[in-house]
Design an enzyme around this catalytic site. Structure first.
Site, PDB file in Angstrom:
ATOM      1  CG  ASP A  53      43.008  32.415  25.683  1.00 23.17           C
ATOM      2  OD1 ASP A  53      42.716  31.892  26.768  1.00 23.17           O
ATOM      3  OD2 ASP A  53      42.846  33.616  25.423  1.00 23.17           O
ATOM      4  CE  LYS A  75      36.645  32.927  27.884  1.00 29.35           C
ATOM      5  NZ  LYS A  75      36.655  33.843  26.763  1.00 29.35           N
ATOM      6  CG  MET A 190      35.374  36.329  17.465  1.00 31.28           C
ATOM      7  SD  MET A 190      35.309  36.817  19.202  1.00 31.28           S
ATOM      8  CE  MET A 190      35.758  38.550  19.105  1.00 31.28           C
TER       9      MET A 190
HETATM   10  N1  SAH Z   1      43.101  38.718  20.299  1.00 30.25           N
HETATM   11  C1  SAH Z   1      42.918  38.081  19.014  1.00 30.25           C
HETATM   12  C2  SAH Z   1      41.455  37.974  18.648  1.00 30.25           C
HETATM   13  C3  SAH Z   1      40.665  37.078  19.587  1.00 30.25           C
HETATM   14  S1  SAH Z   1      39.002  36.903  19.097  1.00 30.25           S
HETATM   15  C4  SAH Z   1      43.722  38.838  17.947  1.00 30.25           C
HETATM   16  O1  SAH Z   1      44.211  39.934  18.223  1.00 30.25           O
HETATM   17  O2  SAH Z   1      43.880  38.327  16.854  1.00 30.25           O
HETATM   18  C5  SAH Z   1      39.049  35.420  18.148  1.00 30.25           C
HETATM   19  C6  SAH Z   1      38.859  35.735  16.691  1.00 30.25           C
HETATM   20  O3  SAH Z   1      40.084  36.189  16.121  1.00 30.25           O
HETATM   21  C7  SAH Z   1      38.473  34.559  15.836  1.00 30.25           C
HETATM   22  O4  SAH Z   1      37.106  34.275  15.929  1.00 30.25           O
HETATM   23  C8  SAH Z   1      38.861  35.059  14.469  1.00 30.25           C
HETATM   24  O5  SAH Z   1      37.930  35.992  13.976  1.00 30.25           O
HETATM   25  C9  SAH Z   1      40.142  35.793  14.782  1.00 30.25           C
HETATM   26  N2  SAH Z   1      41.332  34.949  14.603  1.00 30.25           N
HETATM   27  C10 SAH Z   1      42.275  34.674  15.517  1.00 30.25           C
HETATM   28  N3  SAH Z   1      43.240  33.885  15.000  1.00 30.25           N
HETATM   29  C11 SAH Z   1      42.887  33.657  13.717  1.00 30.25           C
HETATM   30  C12 SAH Z   1      43.465  32.929  12.638  1.00 30.25           C
HETATM   31  N4  SAH Z   1      44.616  32.261  12.766  1.00 30.25           N
HETATM   32  N5  SAH Z   1      42.809  32.927  11.442  1.00 30.25           N
HETATM   33  C13 SAH Z   1      41.670  33.594  11.270  1.00 30.25           C
HETATM   34  N6  SAH Z   1      41.083  34.291  12.257  1.00 30.25           N
HETATM   35  C14 SAH Z   1      41.675  34.335  13.452  1.00 30.25           C
END
Ligand code: SAH
Length: 288
Positions: A53, A75, A190
């Site tokens: 991803d 995406k 998000m």
């Molecule tokens: N499955 C992922 C979340 C996916 S949704 C998890 O468990 O972390 C995607 C969202 O995750 C982004 O829009 C943001 O809000 C957050 N996110 C993921 N990686 C990030 C990072 N390195 N720094 C800040 N926010 C992050």
């Protein structure tokens, strides 16, 4: 039963063998490659095809088998995507072709990552799966900013919230009054796009505009930034500072611990800003 074997480069012990035709859903963690689990490394070492991803740090892909192929399935933008169905079907197709398919997702695959949906499609299609969790951004990302998601003196509950629902709007299924009343700490994924609406709803539901908020972008990565703001000013601050996703937004007094626990700044030689940012020492003395 899962077949296991010792694997060179991993600690002594028996590690699951990745059989052909299986899809392994793996959480890559929030960014810093070191946050990958040992099960994750084991999976990477054996996979034939890796489908990854947008938020997966590609340095992790360097640990794959040299002859493994990689496919990007990213995406961005939080919109419902017609691609989701085709990603799931692609996984089915690759597994049916007899590949060891690694589905590598940012953070934890089952936290706001549609890993559940992909797994459902696979199981419905009769494809065997394995799931390895990852460190989710809403916990690990905050830890890199020096913010504990829970602290005994502050909160006995924490809520993880997505900034939009499946239609792309501010989540409709949230009872904002109940949330505002019951969850001293709210961690949002998000949420940049709808932050204005979300903060207004929380304030309307009774949260203080002065409540501290931290916004962590690119958490755990070298270009991580942390904006300290308040519920009342967060949305304007995002615009003023040009803050862009990915960001984790933490609402609640735990964010103040950053003044003591910003360990990254401290390792770089800065002293802690405060040793008691919440005035807890005084209140403890009072009740002693
Ligand atoms: N499955 C992922 C979340 C996916 S949704 C998890 O468990 O972390 C995607 C969202 O995750 C982004 O829009 C943001 O809000 C957050 N996110 C993921 N990686 C990030 C990072 N390195 N720094 C800040 N926010 C992050």
């Amino acid at each position: 039963m899962t077949e296991t074997r010792p694997l060179s480069g991993l600690p002594q012990g028996d590690w699951p063998v990745f059989p052909p035709g299986l899809v392994w859903l793996l959480g890559a963690g929030p960014g810093d490659p070191g946050l990958l689990t040992l099960h994750g490394l084991n999976a990477l070492r054996q996979a034939d095809v890796i489908v990854y991803d947008a938020l997966v740090d590609t340095r992790i892909l360097d640990w794959r088998r040299p002859d493994a192929t990689i496919e990007y399935a990213g995406k961005r933008g939080g919109k419902p995507s017609p691609l989701q169905r085709s990603i799931s079907l692609r996984l089915v197709e690759l597994a049916r072709a007899g590949h060891r398919v690694l589905r590598l997702k940012g953070g934890d695959p089952f936290v706001f990552g549609r890993g559940g949906e992909e797994a459902q499609t696979l199981v419905s299609a009769g494809i065997p799966i394995r799931v390895t969790p990852g460190i989710t951004a809403g916990i690990g990302g905050l830890a890199y900013a020096g913010i504990p998601a829970t602290h005994r003196d502050i909160n006995q509950a924490v809520t993880f919230l997505t900034g939009h629902d499946a239609s792309g709007d501010t989540p409709a299924g949230i009872d904002w009054e109940a949330l505002a009343r019951s969850s001293p700490v709210i961690v949002m994924y998000m949420a940049i796009k709808h932050l204005d609406q979300i903060t207004q709803r929380l304030i309307a539901a009774g949260r203080e505009p002065a409540e501290p908020v931290a916004i962590v972008t690119n958490a755990t990565l070298p270009d991580m930034r942390v904006l300290e703001t308040t519920l009342g000013t967060a949305a304007a601050d995002i615009a003023a500072h040009g803050i862009e996703p990915p960001a984790i937004i933490c609402i609640g007094r735990v964010t103040l611990f950053r003044q003591t626990l910003d360990w990254i700044a401290q390792l770089a030689g800065e002293p802690p800003r405060s040793l008691d940012p919440l005035g807890l020492a005084a209140s403890r003395a009072d009740t002693a």
